[in-house]
Write an enzyme that holds these catalytic residues in place. Sequence first.
Site, short mmCIF file in Angstrom:
data_model
loop_
_atom_site.label_atom_id
_atom_site.label_comp_id
_atom_site.label_asym_id
_atom_site.label_seq_id
_atom_site.Cartn_x
_atom_site.Cartn_y
_atom_site.Cartn_z
N SER A 189 54.32 16.66 34.36
CA SER A 189 55.18 16.07 33.33
C SER A 189 55.52 17.14 32.31
O SER A 189 54.75 18.11 32.13
CB SER A 189 54.43 14.92 32.64
OG SER A 189 55.08 14.54 31.45
N TYR A 202 46.72 11.65 28.48
CA TYR A 202 47.81 11.81 29.45
C TYR A 202 48.30 13.25 29.48
O TYR A 202 48.42 13.86 30.55
CB TYR A 202 48.96 10.87 29.09
CG TYR A 202 50.17 11.03 29.99
CD1 TYR A 202 50.17 10.53 31.29
CD2 TYR A 202 51.32 11.70 29.54
CE1 TYR A 202 51.27 10.68 32.12
CE2 TYR A 202 52.42 11.85 30.36
CZ TYR A 202 52.39 11.34 31.64
OH TYR A 202 53.48 11.50 32.47
#
Length: 312
Positions: A189, A202
């Site tokens: 990501s 995350y």
Amino acid sequence: MESALPAAGFLYWVGAGTVAYLALRISYSLFTALRVWGVGNEAGVGPGLGEWAVVTGGTDGIGKSYAEELAKRGMKVVLISRSQDKLDQVSSEIKEKFKVETRTIAVDFTLEDIYDKIKTGLAGLEIGILVNNVGMSYEYPEYFLDVPDLDNVIKKMININILSVCKMTQLVLPGMVERSKGAILNISSGSGMFPVPLLTIYSATKTFVDFFSQCLHEEYRSKGIFVQSVLPYFVATKLAKIRKPTLDKPTPETFVKSAIKTVGLQSRTNGYLIHVLMGWIISNLPSWIYLKIAMNMNKATRVHYLKKIKKN
């Protein structure tokens, strides 16, 4: 006067050398951009790497789009996800649309005892491409200690975002090494490129995926294996909670169609030209400015979410 002349000559050559260096850098960057985003590596991604593609989290979003794109190129597809109903639906769609064989394996990646079942399901398959896509994020941006059900979130996020990448790679890589070809595409990501406060766990797990991919690529490139870290920013998916696509928030189909061109060309990619530009801008900001912007944006998102929950 005479002593100034050699100095002037020296400065001239320093200036000329700098200009030449910058011109070469710009030319190389333009050539690379044309090669990747203009030409791409369309022919290199397909059954030539192996009969089967394996996609985790393959029933929605980016994972589903990778499965469809690889099936479109003639690869048989194994979909691995939690819901058997969804797996059956997507499997049937792919089989009907692209006329390829599909298989499904239903497992919950939040658990640790699933990999023997996956190993059995993949036994005997010539796997050319593995897409480690399954992932989990926060419900909303939150301070670390205030994340609801924190113990459970820590365990689940590590199991889904980190353990799955390691274990799936452990299962599939030996066959690729034996045949001296294959590609592993790990979906990290943009949040893994730079620290993202209020999405701390995350962001950290996605940084792991990025570093794991880079290291693995260096270890196995000489054996014919290509490992790629894919670092998208926002894509219009359920995970990102974005319904309406825009130029900087493409549909999963648009993103994957772009990202797949980079396989074999870039071992670390944002996958989509607008996201490349976003990454370049962020990387050139002083870290304190970037962190302040990221913190303020996520604080605003947090406040908006909590107000919405309170109203409901």
